[in-house]
Structure formats: C-alpha cells, structure tokens
Design a protein around this motif. Structure first.
Motif, PDB file in Angstrom:
ATOM      1  N   PRO A   5      -3.164  -4.990  -1.605  1.00 41.07           N
ATOM      2  CA  PRO A   5      -3.095  -5.907  -2.746  1.00 41.07           C
ATOM      3  C   PRO A   5      -2.101  -7.033  -2.473  1.00 41.07           C
ATOM      4  CG  PRO A   5      -1.800  -3.952  -3.199  1.00 41.07           C
ATOM      5  CD  PRO A   5      -2.466  -3.732  -1.866  1.00 41.07           C
ATOM      6  N   MET A   6      -2.319  -8.176  -3.090  1.00 42.35           N
ATOM      7  CA  MET A   6      -1.382  -9.297  -2.974  1.00 42.35           C
ATOM      8  C   MET A   6      -0.413  -9.342  -4.153  1.00 42.35           C
ATOM      9  SD  MET A   6      -3.560 -12.560  -1.561  1.00 42.35           S
ATOM     10  CE  MET A   6      -2.085 -13.543  -1.252  1.00 42.35           C
ATOM     11  N   GLN A   7      -0.662  -8.498  -5.133  1.00 40.13           N
ATOM     12  CA  GLN A   7       0.163  -8.507  -6.334  1.00 40.13           C
ATOM     13  C   GLN A   7       0.640  -7.103  -6.643  1.00 40.13           C
ATOM     14  OE1 GLN A   7      -2.035 -10.383  -9.542  1.00 40.13           O
ATOM     15  NE2 GLN A   7      -2.925 -11.880  -8.147  1.00 40.13           N
ATOM     16  N   LYS A   8       1.590  -7.022  -7.561  1.00 39.95           N
ATOM     17  CA  LYS A   8       2.048  -5.740  -8.093  1.00 39.95           C
ATOM     18  C   LYS A   8       2.251  -5.910  -9.586  1.00 39.95           C
ATOM     19  CE  LYS A   8       6.776  -6.785  -6.733  1.00 39.95           C
ATOM     20  NZ  LYS A   8       7.888  -6.420  -5.868  1.00 39.95           N
ATOM     21  N   MET A   9       2.211  -4.791 -10.275  1.00 41.43           N
ATOM     22  CA  MET A   9       2.434  -4.799 -11.732  1.00 41.43           C
ATOM     23  C   MET A   9       3.854  -4.344 -12.011  1.00 41.43           C
ATOM     24  SD  MET A   9      -0.290  -5.652 -13.572  1.00 41.43           S
ATOM     25  CE  MET A   9      -0.123  -4.855 -15.150  1.00 41.43           C
ATOM     26  N   LYS A  10       4.513  -5.050 -12.909  1.00 43.33           N
ATOM     27  CA  LYS A  10       5.843  -4.646 -13.365  1.00 43.33           C
ATOM     28  C   LYS A  10       5.966  -5.063 -14.816  1.00 43.33           C
ATOM     29  CE  LYS A  10      10.730  -5.006 -12.340  1.00 43.33           C
ATOM     30  NZ  LYS A  10      11.771  -5.664 -11.554  1.00 43.33           N
ATOM     31  N   ASP A  11       6.287  -4.109 -15.655  1.00 43.25           N
ATOM     32  CA  ASP A  11       6.423  -4.371 -17.094  1.00 43.25           C
ATOM     33  C   ASP A  11       5.168  -5.027 -17.671  1.00 43.25           C
ATOM     34  OD1 ASP A  11       9.040  -3.348 -17.010  1.00 43.25           O
ATOM     35  OD2 ASP A  11       9.842  -5.323 -16.451  1.00 43.25           O
ATOM     36  N   GLY A  12       3.994  -4.592 -17.185  1.00 39.85           N
ATOM     37  CA  GLY A  12       2.730  -5.092 -17.694  1.00 39.85           C
ATOM     38  C   GLY A  12       2.352  -6.480 -17.217  1.00 39.85           C
ATOM     39  N   LYS A  13       3.111  -7.032 -16.263  1.00 38.93           N
ATOM     40  CA  LYS A  13       2.820  -8.369 -15.754  1.00 38.93           C
ATOM     41  C   LYS A  13       2.524  -8.305 -14.263  1.00 38.93           C
ATOM     42  CE  LYS A  13       5.721 -10.823 -19.046  1.00 38.93           C
ATOM     43  NZ  LYS A  13       6.845 -11.749 -19.208  1.00 38.93           N
ATOM     44  N   HIS A  14       1.696  -9.252 -13.805  1.00 40.60           N
ATOM     45  CA  HIS A  14       1.367  -9.361 -12.376  1.00 40.60           C
ATOM     46  C   HIS A  14       2.400 -10.246 -11.676  1.00 40.60           C
ATOM     47  CE1 HIS A  14      -2.731  -7.623 -12.025  1.00 40.60           C
ATOM     48  NE2 HIS A  14      -2.732  -7.824 -13.329  1.00 40.60           N
ATOM     49  N   TYR A  15       2.855  -9.784 -10.528  1.00 39.20           N
ATOM     50  CA  TYR A  15       3.767 -10.548  -9.686  1.00 39.20           C
ATOM     51  C   TYR A  15       3.227 -10.544  -8.269  1.00 39.20           C
ATOM     52  CZ  TYR A  15       7.088  -9.997 -13.519  1.00 39.20           C
ATOM     53  OH  TYR A  15       7.694 -10.027 -14.750  1.00 39.20           O
ATOM     54  N   TRP A  16       3.468 -11.618  -7.526  1.00 38.42           N
ATOM     55  CA  TRP A  16       3.065 -11.660  -6.126  1.00 38.42           C
ATOM     56  C   TRP A  16       3.872 -10.648  -5.345  1.00 38.42           C
ATOM     57  CZ3 TRP A  16      -1.322 -13.810  -5.240  1.00 38.42           C
ATOM     58  CH2 TRP A  16      -1.750 -14.887  -6.021  1.00 38.42           C
ATOM     59  N   ASP A  17       3.226  -9.966  -4.421  1.00 45.16           N
ATOM     60  CA  ASP A  17       3.858  -8.896  -3.647  1.00 45.16           C
ATOM     61  C   ASP A  17       3.946  -9.298  -2.168  1.00 45.16           C
ATOM     62  OD1 ASP A  17       4.796  -6.549  -2.535  1.00 45.16           O
ATOM     63  OD2 ASP A  17       3.294  -5.266  -3.479  1.00 45.16           O
ATOM     64  N   TYR A  18       4.980 -10.052  -1.844  1.00 46.95           N
ATOM     65  CA  TYR A  18       5.186 -10.550  -0.490  1.00 46.95           C
ATOM     66  C   TYR A  18       5.242  -9.410   0.529  1.00 46.95           C
ATOM     67  CZ  TYR A  18       7.764 -12.279   3.542  1.00 46.95           C
ATOM     68  OH  TYR A  18       8.159 -12.565   4.817  1.00 46.95           O
ATOM     69  N   GLN A  19       5.963  -8.344   0.195  1.00 47.78           N
ATOM     70  CA  GLN A  19       6.153  -7.248   1.146  1.00 47.78           C
ATOM     71  C   GLN A  19       4.823  -6.560   1.498  1.00 47.78           C
ATOM     72  OE1 GLN A  19       9.277  -6.853   2.574  1.00 47.78           O
ATOM     73  NE2 GLN A  19       8.039  -5.725   4.049  1.00 47.78           N
ATOM     74  N   SER A  20       3.963  -6.389   0.522  1.00 54.78           N
ATOM     75  CA  SER A  20       2.650  -5.780   0.767  1.00 54.78           C
ATOM     76  C   SER A  20       1.831  -6.630   1.730  1.00 54.78           C
ATOM     77  CB  SER A  20       1.905  -5.611  -0.566  1.00 54.78           C
ATOM     78  OG  SER A  20       0.603  -5.114  -0.343  1.00 54.78           O
ATOM     79  N   VAL A  21       1.856  -7.938   1.533  1.00 52.85           N
ATOM     80  CA  VAL A  21       1.103  -8.856   2.396  1.00 52.85           C
ATOM     81  C   VAL A  21       1.694  -8.864   3.800  1.00 52.85           C
ATOM     82  CG1 VAL A  21       0.518 -11.296   2.765  1.00 52.85           C
ATOM     83  CG2 VAL A  21       0.304 -10.288   0.479  1.00 52.85           C
ATOM     84  N   LYS A  22       2.993  -8.945   3.881  1.00 48.49           N
ATOM     85  CA  LYS A  22       3.663  -8.954   5.185  1.00 48.49           C
ATOM     86  C   LYS A  22       3.347  -7.668   5.964  1.00 48.49           C
ATOM     87  CE  LYS A  22       8.172  -9.148   7.347  1.00 48.49           C
ATOM     88  NZ  LYS A  22       9.600  -9.086   7.182  1.00 48.49           N
ATOM     89  N   ASN A  23       3.409  -6.520   5.294  1.00 47.52           N
ATOM     90  CA  ASN A  23       3.093  -5.253   5.949  1.00 47.52           C
ATOM     91  C   ASN A  23       1.635  -5.216   6.415  1.00 47.52           C
ATOM     92  OD1 ASN A  23       5.700  -4.402   5.448  1.00 47.52           O
ATOM     93  ND2 ASN A  23       5.154  -3.124   3.694  1.00 47.52           N
ATOM     94  N   ALA A  24       0.726  -5.685   5.575  1.00 47.51           N
ATOM     95  CA  ALA A  24      -0.696  -5.671   5.927  1.00 47.51           C
ATOM     96  C   ALA A  24      -0.973  -6.547   7.139  1.00 47.51           C
ATOM     97  CB  ALA A  24      -1.541  -6.130   4.742  1.00 47.51           C
ATOM     98  N   MET A  25      -0.281  -7.659   7.227  1.00 45.34           N
ATOM     99  CA  MET A  25      -0.493  -8.585   8.339  1.00 45.34           C
ATOM    100  C   MET A  25       0.250  -8.126   9.597  1.00 45.34           C
ATOM    101  SD  MET A  25      -0.750 -12.261   6.420  1.00 45.34           S
ATOM    102  CE  MET A  25      -1.232 -13.126   7.891  1.00 45.34           C
ATOM    103  N   GLY A  26       1.091  -7.110   9.445  1.00 50.04           N
ATOM    104  CA  GLY A  26       1.816  -6.583  10.611  1.00 50.04           C
ATOM    105  C   GLY A  26       2.896  -7.505  11.107  1.00 50.04           C
ATOM    106  N   LEU A  27       3.497  -8.258  10.207  1.00 43.18           N
ATOM    107  CA  LEU A  27       4.537  -9.210  10.594  1.00 43.18           C
ATOM    108  C   LEU A  27       5.925  -8.684  10.265  1.00 43.18           C
ATOM    109  CD1 LEU A  27       2.759 -12.393   9.280  1.00 43.18           C
ATOM    110  CD2 LEU A  27       2.867 -11.596  11.619  1.00 43.18           C
TER     111      LEU A  27
END
Length: 171
Positions: A149-171
């Motif tokens: 995913p590119m986002q995460k949920m926190k307190d019922g709101k969507h936020y961009w999830d940089y760490q998830s994207v970075k991990n997926a791309m292997g960077l």
C-alpha cells in the motif's frame, strides 16, 4: 540488450495522479532517500494520435528500466485508453495504417511487457490505498512482484506511507 538503469511508472494518470505526484515528490525531495531515474524522461511518442506509436515509445522506456512500478487505484483494471478501437485510424476492425490491431489498453500493454521481461525487470505494485486489494490489479500481473500500500490509516484518516513504498521498492 541495453543496460537497464531507469524506473518505469505505470498508472491511471487521470485517477491516480496524486499517487504518481507523491512518488515523484519523494524521489525529488532532499529529505527522502527514495531515489530513482524516471524512464518517462527518456523519450516521448511523437505521434500521440496513434496508440501503436505511444506503445512503441512505452516499450523503449521499459527496455531501459530496471524497475517497473504499477500504481493501482480504483479504476486501473478497467481503463481502456490505448485500445486500437479508440484510435482515429481504426476502421471496420482494421488499422488504416496497416498496424496490428490490439485490444490492450496502455496499462495492459505495460503489464504484459513487464511480466514477459520479469527476469530483467523488478516488478513493484503500489496501491493508492491503505490496503493491498489484488482484485483491483490487472489479472496479468497480480501474481508477480512485490505488492504494497502507498497509504496507511491513522485515527480514521489516510496518510501517505513513505516507508511502505521505500521497502517495496527495495531502496
């Protein structure tokens, strides 16, 4: 074969431009360690009226890429842009310019090429959402690559999830 150094981004550029823009922002920003060279800077189709010309340009960019990133949103799987039936040179089931008729959308074309080239290109599938929903992913590619995913949920709101994207791309 040419040396692959680029990152190729495929997406529904209308529906998921926010996700493409965020990925580029992370790439361009100095405080982020996400770093890639966008294959779309390499070449552009000169004749944007012919879908086959655009697909030829996409192939050149993909052939220079070491990573294929597909951003999946709500409409990715159903996008039809790129089919020959939407080209002005398509008439009575044939191409007036003599090209082979293809019912693949641009996204389907890109995904099929990535799967064919998978031994030479890393496949990363990012969802413009807080969850991975493979039912929204084009069938041809959903069994391949890293899905995140590119986002995460926190307190019922969507936020961009940089760490998830970075991990997926292997960077």
């Amino acid at each position: 074969m040419a040396y692959r150094t680029k990152t190729y981004i495929a997406a529904d550029w209308d529906g998921d431009k926010n996700a493409v823009d965020k990925l580029c922002e992370w790439n361009d920003g100095e405080k982020w360690s996400l770093s890639f060279t966008d294959a779309h800077d390499l070449t552009q189709a000169r004749d944007d009226s012919l879908n086959c010309s655009i697909k030829a340009s996409l192939a050149i960019r993909m052939d220079a890429s070491k990573t294929f990133v597909l951003i999946v949103g709500s409409n990715t799987k159903s996008r039809r842009s790129g089919e020959c039936t939407y080209c002005s040179n398509f008439d009575n089931g044939k191409c007036k310019t003599g090209h082979t008729v293809s019912n693949d959308s641009f996204i389907e074309y890109e995904c099929k090429k990535a799967v064919r080239d998978r031994e030479n290109i890393k496949i990363v599938i990012l969802y413009n959402a807080a969850t991975v929903d493979k039912s929204k992913c084009p069938d041809i590619i959903k069994a391949y690559g890293t899905h995140a995913p590119m986002q995460k949920m926190k307190d019922g709101k969507h936020y961009w999830d940089y760490q998830s994207v970075k991990n997926a791309m292997g960077l």
